[in-house]
Design an enzyme around this catalytic site. Sequence first.
Site, PDB file in Angstrom:
ATOM      1  N   ASP A  23       0.836  -1.157  -0.055  1.00 52.52           N
ATOM      2  CA  ASP A  23      -0.085   0.013   0.024  1.00 52.52           C
ATOM      3  C   ASP A  23       0.686   1.136  -0.101  1.00 52.52           C
ATOM      4  O   ASP A  23       2.090   1.288   0.178  1.00 52.52           O
ATOM      5  CB  ASP A  23      -0.978   0.152   1.347  1.00 52.52           C
ATOM      6  CG  ASP A  23      -1.869   1.074   1.204  1.00 52.52           C
ATOM      7  OD1 ASP A  23      -2.498   1.526   0.189  1.00 52.52           O
ATOM      8  OD2 ASP A  23      -2.157   1.780   2.344  1.00 52.52           O
ATOM      9  N   SER A  24       0.396   2.423  -0.471  1.00 52.78           N
ATOM     10  CA  SER A  24       0.985   3.670  -0.238  1.00 52.78           C
ATOM     11  C   SER A  24       1.379   3.918   1.300  1.00 52.78           C
ATOM     12  O   SER A  24       2.584   4.799   1.515  1.00 52.78           O
ATOM     13  CB  SER A  24       0.269   4.772  -0.875  1.00 52.78           C
ATOM     14  OG  SER A  24      -0.883   4.845  -0.169  1.00 52.78           O
ATOM     15  N   TYR A  55      -0.118   8.806  -2.221  1.00 57.33           N
ATOM     16  CA  TYR A  55      -0.223   8.617  -3.725  1.00 57.33           C
ATOM     17  C   TYR A  55      -1.089   9.553  -4.497  1.00 57.33           C
ATOM     18  O   TYR A  55      -0.902   9.994  -5.851  1.00 57.33           O
ATOM     19  CB  TYR A  55      -0.293   7.102  -4.142  1.00 57.33           C
ATOM     20  CG  TYR A  55       0.593   6.105  -3.940  1.00 57.33           C
ATOM     21  CD1 TYR A  55       1.874   6.536  -3.367  1.00 57.33           C
ATOM     22  CD2 TYR A  55       0.523   4.811  -4.346  1.00 57.33           C
ATOM     23  CE1 TYR A  55       2.967   5.483  -3.034  1.00 57.33           C
ATOM     24  CE2 TYR A  55       1.580   3.999  -4.109  1.00 57.33           C
ATOM     25  CZ  TYR A  55       2.774   4.477  -3.606  1.00 57.33           C
ATOM     26  OH  TYR A  55       3.945   3.547  -3.476  1.00 57.33           O
ATOM     27  N   GLY A  56      -2.363   9.984  -3.795  1.00 58.98           N
ATOM     28  CA  GLY A  56      -3.415  10.463  -4.418  1.00 58.98           C
ATOM     29  C   GLY A  56      -3.151  11.788  -5.319  1.00 58.98           C
ATOM     30  O   GLY A  56      -3.466  11.791  -6.483  1.00 58.98           O
ATOM     31  N   CYS A  86      -4.294  -0.684  -2.468  1.00 55.77           N
ATOM     32  CA  CYS A  86      -4.190   0.702  -2.484  1.00 55.77           C
ATOM     33  C   CYS A  86      -5.087   1.089  -3.939  1.00 55.77           C
ATOM     34  O   CYS A  86      -4.706   0.745  -4.940  1.00 55.77           O
ATOM     35  CB  CYS A  86      -3.050   1.223  -2.853  1.00 55.77           C
ATOM     36  SG  CYS A  86      -2.835   3.271  -2.835  1.00 55.77           S
ATOM     37  N   ASN A  87      -6.160   1.691  -3.528  1.00 54.72           N
ATOM     38  CA  ASN A  87      -7.056   2.070  -4.759  1.00 54.72           C
ATOM     39  C   ASN A  87      -6.318   3.045  -6.020  1.00 54.72           C
ATOM     40  O   ASN A  87      -6.417   2.908  -7.075  1.00 54.72           O
ATOM     41  CB  ASN A  87      -8.050   2.727  -4.328  1.00 54.72           C
ATOM     42  CG  ASN A  87      -9.141   1.862  -3.513  1.00 54.72           C
ATOM     43  OD1 ASN A  87     -10.129   1.148  -4.102  1.00 54.72           O
ATOM     44  ND2 ASN A  87      -9.048   1.652  -2.358  1.00 54.72           N
ATOM     45  N   THR A  88      -5.704   4.110  -5.815  1.00 59.71           N
ATOM     46  CA  THR A  88      -4.919   4.777  -6.328  1.00 59.71           C
ATOM     47  C   THR A  88      -3.923   3.986  -7.191  1.00 59.71           C
ATOM     48  O   THR A  88      -3.731   4.251  -8.479  1.00 59.71           O
ATOM     49  CB  THR A  88      -4.202   5.983  -5.569  1.00 59.71           C
ATOM     50  OG1 THR A  88      -5.197   6.621  -4.904  1.00 59.71           O
ATOM     51  CG2 THR A  88      -3.632   6.950  -6.575  1.00 59.71           C
ATOM     52  N   GLU A 165      -5.696   8.627  10.871  1.00 62.71           N
ATOM     53  CA  GLU A 165      -4.473   8.830  11.563  1.00 62.71           C
ATOM     54  C   GLU A 165      -4.528   9.679  12.556  1.00 62.71           C
ATOM     55  O   GLU A 165      -3.680   9.270  13.612  1.00 62.71           O
ATOM     56  CB  GLU A 165      -3.599   9.469  10.406  1.00 62.71           C
ATOM     57  CG  GLU A 165      -3.448   8.444   9.024  1.00 62.71           C
ATOM     58  CD  GLU A 165      -2.467   8.980   8.012  1.00 62.71           C
ATOM     59  OE1 GLU A 165      -2.000  10.247   8.153  1.00 62.71           O
ATOM     60  OE2 GLU A 165      -2.339   8.276   7.085  1.00 62.71           O
ATOM     61  N   CYS A 214     -11.132   2.984  -0.018  1.00 65.59           N
ATOM     62  CA  CYS A 214      -9.889   3.500   0.660  1.00 65.59           C
ATOM     63  C   CYS A 214      -9.518   2.365   1.715  1.00 65.59           C
ATOM     64  O   CYS A 214     -10.234   2.241   2.556  1.00 65.59           O
ATOM     65  CB  CYS A 214      -9.628   5.159   1.035  1.00 65.59           C
ATOM     66  SG  CYS A 214      -8.139   5.274   1.630  1.00 65.59           S
ATOM     67  N   THR A 215      -8.379   2.122   1.892  1.00 61.05           N
ATOM     68  CA  THR A 215      -7.988   1.165   2.681  1.00 61.05           C
ATOM     69  C   THR A 215      -8.089   1.609   4.102  1.00 61.05           C
ATOM     70  O   THR A 215      -8.186   0.687   5.190  1.00 61.05           O
ATOM     71  CB  THR A 215      -6.511   0.508   2.424  1.00 61.05           C
ATOM     72  OG1 THR A 215      -5.559   1.214   2.466  1.00 61.05           O
ATOM     73  CG2 THR A 215      -6.489  -0.562   1.177  1.00 61.05           C
ATOM     74  N   HIS A 216      -7.938   2.997   4.270  1.00 57.96           N
ATOM     75  CA  HIS A 216      -8.132   3.691   5.564  1.00 57.96           C
ATOM     76  C   HIS A 216      -9.457   3.376   6.326  1.00 57.96           C
ATOM     77  O   HIS A 216      -9.940   3.438   7.298  1.00 57.96           O
ATOM     78  CB  HIS A 216      -7.838   5.075   5.685  1.00 57.96           C
ATOM     79  CG  HIS A 216      -6.295   5.449   5.763  1.00 57.96           C
ATOM     80  ND1 HIS A 216      -5.410   4.853   4.753  1.00 57.96           N
ATOM     81  CD2 HIS A 216      -5.664   5.807   6.655  1.00 57.96           C
ATOM     82  CE1 HIS A 216      -4.257   5.470   5.154  1.00 57.96           C
ATOM     83  NE2 HIS A 216      -4.344   5.882   6.413  1.00 57.96           N
TER      84      HIS A 216
END
Length: 334
Positions: A23-24, A55-56, A86-88, A165, A214-216
């Site tokens: 992932d990013s 990455y976005g 990671c979607n991006t 975060e 998004c993974t978050h």
Amino acid sequence: MIVSSDRVLSNRPFNDAPIGIFDSGFGGLTVAREIAKELPEESIVYFGDTARCPYGPRSQDEVDGFVQQICTWLVGRDVKLLVIACNTATAAGLEHAQQRFSIPVIGAVIPGARAAARATKNRRVGVIATKGTVESGCYPQAIRNIDAGITVFSTATPKFVDIVEQGIRMSRGPIEDLTSLASKVYIRPAFQEIARDYLEPLRRCEIDTLVLGCTHYPMLKALIGGVIGHNVLLVSSAEEMAKEVRETLSMRGELAHEGNIAKHEFFTSAPNLDEFQSFGSRVFSGPISIFLAYNLKADIASAFSVCMRACPLDRRKPCLLIGQTIATIARCAT
């Protein structure tokens, strides 16, 4: 050493090689958690590119370069399957990675899109994701490829990453710890206001299914569900990716053998491991294995060598460009 096609397509009933996930940053740990839950006997190598996160805002070409670099590094660790958590990164580099590597590469978009298309009853689906993912149009395209009659409403919700975060950083004391056990992230009233601003337009669109793109975002299920309404089904790409990994390995006869003792290794491109460790322990709801720093200088020659071996002669030029990018990163790390 890169995994050969002969090894991957063998008829062995099991394969104890690890699954590679990246992932990013450390948001992809939610995917690693779901894969560990779905497949407890599978070993995992996880890489979080925290030094280059997010990455976005970056260009698709730049992110694609990152994807190929990290996939090359993971393949060099003899993984049997790659997961772009990671979607991006999926939008920018999945197709390229699938063309370059002989092992399966699973992205973050298709599993969630498929689940949403199957689940919606009124054929009105919402998607929340980062700016880069929304602008790529990957989710509407993937969902409509499955069912062209579905209407998709997409909204960029970049502040949700900050909420996760910040919530993790704030959840230090005993009261917050008790709260985080219930909702995973300590939710402040200000965070709820941000969520209402993001989600109210989607609620007015009368969606019945919402993709957490998004993974978050799985960490914010309690917050998102409370605002969007409990009648809206939340689709976690992390859960769907874990199912996709199981199905792929099962069909290929490459699940780990019964009784295999799984080994989980974690790597990051940034030297500060404390935040990574804190986030990971909350994602996994308990102590986790020690995180190891990804040593850019030590691994650079090995990764580039594997990259060159993986590419046919007529594709060496793009590989050389990737190698030059990696070398630049290594210089920045010194």
